[in-house]
Design an enzyme around this catalytic site. Sequence first.
Site, short mmCIF file in Angstrom:
data_model
loop_
_atom_site.label_atom_id
_atom_site.label_comp_id
_atom_site.label_asym_id
_atom_site.label_seq_id
_atom_site.Cartn_x
_atom_site.Cartn_y
_atom_site.Cartn_z
N LYS A 22 0.84 -1.21 0.00
CA LYS A 22 0.00 0.00 0.00
C LYS A 22 0.87 1.26 0.00
O LYS A 22 0.67 2.17 -0.80
CB LYS A 22 -0.89 0.03 1.24
CG LYS A 22 -1.54 1.38 1.49
CD LYS A 22 -2.43 1.37 2.71
CE LYS A 22 -1.83 2.00 3.93
NZ LYS A 22 -1.62 3.44 3.89
N ASN A 23 1.84 1.30 0.90
CA ASN A 23 2.62 2.54 1.04
C ASN A 23 3.56 2.76 -0.14
O ASN A 23 4.02 3.87 -0.35
CB ASN A 23 3.39 2.55 2.36
CG ASN A 23 2.45 2.77 3.56
OD1 ASN A 23 1.27 3.04 3.37
ND2 ASN A 23 2.98 2.65 4.75
N CYS A 115 -5.55 8.59 8.70
CA CYS A 115 -5.84 8.04 10.02
C CYS A 115 -5.50 9.05 11.11
O CYS A 115 -4.63 9.89 10.94
CB CYS A 115 -5.00 6.79 10.25
SG CYS A 115 -5.49 5.40 9.23
N ARG A 120 0.25 15.02 12.16
CA ARG A 120 0.68 14.74 10.78
C ARG A 120 0.80 16.00 9.91
O ARG A 120 0.06 16.18 8.94
CB ARG A 120 -0.24 13.70 10.14
CG ARG A 120 -0.34 12.45 10.98
CD ARG A 120 -0.92 11.31 10.25
NE ARG A 120 0.07 10.64 9.42
CZ ARG A 120 -0.15 9.48 8.82
NH1 ARG A 120 -1.30 8.89 8.93
NH2 ARG A 120 0.78 8.92 8.10
N ASP A 305 4.12 1.05 12.02
CA ASP A 305 2.89 0.44 11.51
C ASP A 305 2.65 -0.96 12.09
O ASP A 305 1.55 -1.50 11.95
CB ASP A 305 2.92 0.36 9.97
CG ASP A 305 2.69 1.73 9.34
OD1 ASP A 305 2.30 2.66 10.06
OD2 ASP A 305 2.90 1.86 8.12
N ARG A 397 -8.73 0.19 4.22
CA ARG A 397 -7.81 1.10 3.53
C ARG A 397 -6.50 0.41 3.21
O ARG A 397 -5.83 0.77 2.24
CB ARG A 397 -7.47 2.31 4.42
CG ARG A 397 -8.65 3.11 4.85
CD ARG A 397 -8.19 4.19 5.76
NE ARG A 397 -7.40 5.12 4.96
CZ ARG A 397 -7.41 6.42 5.12
NH1 ARG A 397 -8.12 6.95 6.08
NH2 ARG A 397 -6.70 7.19 4.35
C1 UD1 Z 1 4.19 6.96 5.94
C2 UD1 Z 1 3.26 5.79 5.85
C3 UD1 Z 1 2.74 5.39 7.23
C4 UD1 Z 1 3.91 5.18 8.20
C5 UD1 Z 1 4.82 6.40 8.19
C6 UD1 Z 1 6.07 6.20 9.03
C7 UD1 Z 1 2.22 6.08 3.66
C8 UD1 Z 1 0.98 6.32 2.89
N1 UD1 Z 1 2.13 6.14 4.99
O1 UD1 Z 1 3.43 8.08 6.41
O2 UD1 Z 1 2.02 4.18 7.09
O3 UD1 Z 1 3.40 5.00 9.50
O4 UD1 Z 1 5.25 6.68 6.84
O5 UD1 Z 1 6.78 5.09 8.61
O6 UD1 Z 1 3.25 5.80 3.11
N2 UD1 Z 1 6.35 14.89 9.89
C9 UD1 Z 1 6.52 16.23 10.08
N3 UD1 Z 1 6.39 17.06 9.00
C10 UD1 Z 1 6.09 16.62 7.75
C11 UD1 Z 1 5.92 15.23 7.56
C12 UD1 Z 1 6.06 14.39 8.65
O7 UD1 Z 1 6.79 16.67 11.19
O8 UD1 Z 1 5.98 17.42 6.82
C13 UD1 Z 1 6.47 13.95 11.03
C14 UD1 Z 1 5.21 13.14 11.29
O9 UD1 Z 1 4.28 13.85 12.07
C15 UD1 Z 1 5.78 11.92 11.98
C16 UD1 Z 1 7.13 11.72 11.30
O10 UD1 Z 1 7.45 12.98 10.71
O11 UD1 Z 1 5.98 12.20 13.35
C17 UD1 Z 1 7.17 10.64 10.25
O12 UD1 Z 1 6.10 10.85 9.34
P1 UD1 Z 1 6.19 10.47 7.80
O13 UD1 Z 1 7.38 9.58 7.55
O14 UD1 Z 1 6.09 11.69 6.98
O15 UD1 Z 1 4.86 9.63 7.63
P2 UD1 Z 1 4.03 9.54 6.29
O16 UD1 Z 1 4.97 9.62 5.14
O17 UD1 Z 1 2.88 10.46 6.33
#
Ligand code: UD1
Length: 415
Positions: A22-23, A115, A120, A305, A397
Amino acid sequence: MDSFLIEGGLPLNGEVTISGSKNAVLPILAATLLTSETCIIRRVPDLSDVGFMLKILQSLGAEVTQDGSTLTIRAANISGRGDYELIRKMRGSICILGPLLARLKEAVVSLPGGCVIGTRPIDLHLKGLRGLGAQVEVEAGYVRVHASRLEGQMIFLGGRVGPTVLGTANLMMAATLASGITVIESAACEPEVVDLAGLLIAMGAKVRGAGTPTITIVGVDRLHGADYAVIPDRIEAGTFLLAAAITRSHLRISPVIPEHLGAVITKLEEAGCTIQHDGIGLTVKADRITAVDLRTQPFPGFPTDLQAPFMSLLATAQGTSVITENIFENRLQHVAELQRMGAAIRMQGNTAFVEGVSRLSGAPVQGSDLRASAAMVLAGLAADGITTVQGLEFLDRGYADFEGKLNAVGASIRR
Ligand code: UD1
């Protein structure tokens, strides 16, 4: 709203087929917006998040046809304005921003949802695009990015808790068509980033270093179509390893890429499981489970996850386990639901102290996010009596035919 009725206590036995990731597939589908030529994407999982992403691509003007798990996508004429309601529904939709900016020099998308596992933010995504020279405006629930031209730069993308997976994906995609060289420092090393790089390279992009903290992208003038198969889902695979462990059963799961599951396999072995790799799949055997400690970390560390599903297992282990969630601040909501089933868990900040009990008991429970819902199903498989699980809109999802796959190896789950 659908719910599951699970009859617990049945042993599992047999083989489970793992779907595409999925990711990985969400950014890969977004990347097809980078070219006007046809892309064929294989091993696409049948998930509601994929359905959303395809609707978003279609709302932008892309033509999509589907034959089983193979998608053919042609984004010949597209607009840069995404449907507000569609995008808001799913966190993964944020990764259309980079490709739209690269291809059209402008994109307007709504702030994404997803979620409820913390605030986020998308500040790092926007920082990355700004670094390439884009103007970014956030107003009334929308993000607008535009640039007359994008120019490669050295961009440090590390955040408060480390790298960002989708932020790295967004910047990598935007940089493929920028002029000059982009170097992403503190890039996410997750296998899904490497898979996206694989597709981009197949489309003619020049990307080096994906899978390491430094990714270098040399911009090219245009990208072409490609034919690409998505990696197997390491989180789904991990969930089925845990399903075998929590029911003290024996399962074979395939296909898997064991290097993607290093931390998970190590922790399962530490807990007493026997895991063998036969080249394509993994065989897991569980008999007696003992407590282990784990902390979630960016790849190659233990994945956030799988924290909730692993907690379900440890709720049934001998001894006390200490689980610390380091990535998302609000990702321990399953604790209260596991407690309803008789789990003995004490919380302190982002750490859960899980004292294993000999039996969980069936109860009505609610999954608060995708992985928490999976954790509830696992707990239900092991519990005495009947468990009803609500929150299937989250589960659907990210898990393709979850109950079908579990029932085929001996579980009893009715929707
Ligand atoms: C992706 C995955 C999710 C997984 C996560 C971490 C998808 C669709 N989802 O989510 O399943 O749990 O990676 O492995 O691929 N952050 C910031 N600023 C930003 C972006 C992120 O502060 O602009 C923080 C987030 O709040 C979190 C951390 O960085 O604490 C990691 O998040 P991130 O790796 O970005 O998660 P996703 O890519 O959204």
